[in-house]
Design a protein around this motif. Structure first.
Motif, mmCIF file in Angstrom:
data_model
loop_
_atom_site.group_PDB
_atom_site.id
_atom_site.type_symbol
_atom_site.label_atom_id
_atom_site.label_comp_id
_atom_site.label_asym_id
_atom_site.label_seq_id
_atom_site.Cartn_x
_atom_site.Cartn_y
_atom_site.Cartn_z
ATOM 1 N N ASN A 1 10.696 -10.554 -6.101
ATOM 2 C CA ASN A 1 11.984 -10.474 -5.393
ATOM 3 C C ASN A 1 11.046 -9.171 -4.496
ATOM 4 O OD1 ASN A 1 14.141 -9.277 -4.570
ATOM 5 N ND2 ASN A 1 15.125 -8.740 -6.767
ATOM 6 N N GLU A 2 11.723 -8.224 -3.864
ATOM 7 C CA GLU A 2 11.241 -8.301 -2.736
ATOM 8 C C GLU A 2 10.560 -6.769 -2.796
ATOM 9 O OE1 GLU A 2 11.139 -5.241 0.945
ATOM 10 O OE2 GLU A 2 12.865 -6.054 -0.164
ATOM 11 N N MET A 3 10.228 -6.126 -2.658
ATOM 12 C CA MET A 3 9.738 -4.427 -2.591
ATOM 13 C C MET A 3 8.848 -4.564 -1.487
ATOM 14 S SD MET A 3 9.037 -2.080 -6.437
ATOM 15 C CE MET A 3 7.064 -2.600 -5.696
ATOM 16 N N ALA A 4 9.621 -2.721 -0.828
ATOM 17 C CA ALA A 4 8.780 -2.730 -0.001
ATOM 18 C C ALA A 4 8.262 -3.355 1.360
ATOM 19 C CB ALA A 4 7.687 -1.766 -0.423
ATOM 20 N N GLY A 5 8.584 -4.589 1.485
ATOM 21 C CA GLY A 5 7.989 -5.813 2.140
ATOM 22 C C GLY A 5 7.552 -6.986 1.846
ATOM 23 N N ARG A 6 7.228 -6.791 0.430
ATOM 24 C CA ARG A 6 6.391 -7.790 -0.023
ATOM 25 C C ARG A 6 7.041 -8.871 -0.957
ATOM 26 N NH1 ARG A 6 0.305 -5.848 -0.649
ATOM 27 N NH2 ARG A 6 -0.440 -5.736 1.484
ATOM 28 N N VAL A 7 7.091 -9.804 -1.267
ATOM 29 C CA VAL A 7 7.906 -11.088 -2.410
ATOM 30 C C VAL A 7 6.286 -10.050 -4.084
ATOM 31 C CG1 VAL A 7 7.803 -13.052 -3.612
ATOM 32 C CG2 VAL A 7 8.003 -12.034 -1.546
ATOM 33 N N ILE A 8 7.729 -9.361 -4.738
ATOM 34 C CA ILE A 8 5.765 -8.985 -5.832
ATOM 35 C C ILE A 8 6.793 -10.114 -6.746
ATOM 36 C CG2 ILE A 8 6.328 -6.476 -5.446
ATOM 37 C CD1 ILE A 8 8.697 -6.428 -7.343
ATOM 38 N N GLU B 1 0.646 -1.158 0.400
ATOM 39 C CA GLU B 1 0.401 0.409 0.259
ATOM 40 C C GLU B 1 0.996 1.357 -0.317
ATOM 41 O OE1 GLU B 1 -3.391 0.061 3.065
ATOM 42 O OE2 GLU B 1 -4.027 -1.620 2.356
ATOM 43 N N ASN B 2 2.050 1.384 0.785
ATOM 44 C CA ASN B 2 3.186 2.210 1.126
ATOM 45 C C ASN B 2 3.646 3.027 -0.462
ATOM 46 O OD1 ASN B 2 4.756 -0.343 1.593
ATOM 47 N ND2 ASN B 2 5.623 1.487 2.636
ATOM 48 N N ALA C 1 -7.653 8.693 -1.696
ATOM 49 C CA ALA C 1 -7.425 8.962 -2.898
ATOM 50 C C ALA C 1 -5.458 7.874 -3.179
ATOM 51 C CB ALA C 1 -6.935 10.490 -3.230
ATOM 52 N N LYS C 2 -5.479 8.116 -2.059
ATOM 53 C CA LYS C 2 -3.490 7.884 -2.095
ATOM 54 C C LYS C 2 -3.244 6.182 -2.535
ATOM 55 C CE LYS C 2 -1.642 11.900 0.610
ATOM 56 N NZ LYS C 2 -1.353 11.877 2.122
ATOM 57 N N LYS C 3 -5.138 5.482 -1.703
ATOM 58 C CA LYS C 3 -4.688 3.821 -1.653
ATOM 59 C C LYS C 3 -4.843 3.587 -3.101
ATOM 60 C CE LYS C 3 -6.969 3.240 2.258
ATOM 61 N NZ LYS C 3 -8.752 2.764 3.013
ATOM 62 N N HIS C 4 -4.427 2.200 -3.416
ATOM 63 C CA HIS C 4 -4.322 1.699 -4.821
ATOM 64 C C HIS C 4 -4.935 0.099 -4.687
ATOM 65 C CE1 HIS C 4 -0.300 -0.965 -3.710
ATOM 66 N NE2 HIS C 4 -0.129 0.187 -3.616
ATOM 67 N N ARG C 5 -4.931 -0.880 -5.799
ATOM 68 C CA ARG C 5 -5.245 -1.845 -5.841
ATOM 69 C C ARG C 5 -4.485 -2.820 -5.651
ATOM 70 N NH1 ARG C 5 -9.374 -1.509 -11.483
ATOM 71 N NH2 ARG C 5 -10.222 -3.676 -10.422
#
Length: 147
Positions: A80-87, A18-19, A53-57
């Motif tokens: 791989n990891e991006m901002a604490g999540r595996v994408i 989310e961030n 408005a800052k939230k995304h899907r």
């Protein structure tokens, strides 16, 4: 630009935290080549709310200038990891997001168009068990009075 070529240059990035915003995505993916576009579909239900408005899907699209750059990004960033999540990163398929959302929501048909939904939720109008079996309401014989 040909539509097929653009499709191979556009990547789908799933499980985005989310961030994460466009700047974070550009920071992580610009090392693989020139980025033409970054799209993060919003999840706003109330367009007047600044907080929503800052939230995304939870997913994004990145378009690279070349297919080789896009493939490098897939090879290096998938799982791989991006901002604490595996994408999850793969080539975006046109219409795949819309098709996935429609399958989750039941397609383009209204829910009451489904026969199963009608059988489960139909309420009789006249108090009988099933309004469909009762037939049309009985018409009273009104005599026309002649003068």
């Amino acid at each position: 630009m040909e539509e097929g070529a653009k499709a191979k240059k556009t990547l789908f990035i799933g499980n985005v935290a989310e961030n994460v915003d466009q700047a974070v995505i550009i920071q992580h993916f610009s090392t693989f080549g020139d980025i033409l576009d970054v799209q993060i579909p919003p999840a706003t239900t109330n367009p007047h709310s600044l907080e929503e408005a800052k939230k995304h899907r939870g997913f994004a699209f990145v378009t690279f200038s070349s297919t080789a750059d896009a493939q490098d990004a897939i090879d290096n960033m998938d799982m791989n990891e991006m901002a604490g999540r595996v994408i999850k990163v793969h080539v975006a398929r046109p219409g795949s997001v819309k098709a996935a959302l429609q399958s989750q929501l039941g397609g383009n048909r209204a829910i009451w168009e489904s026969e199963d939904w009608l059988k489960h939720h139909l309420k009789p109008l006249d108090g009988s068990k099933d309004a469909r079996d009762a037939g049309p309401p009985a018409a009273e014989d009104d005599a026309i009075m002649e003068e």
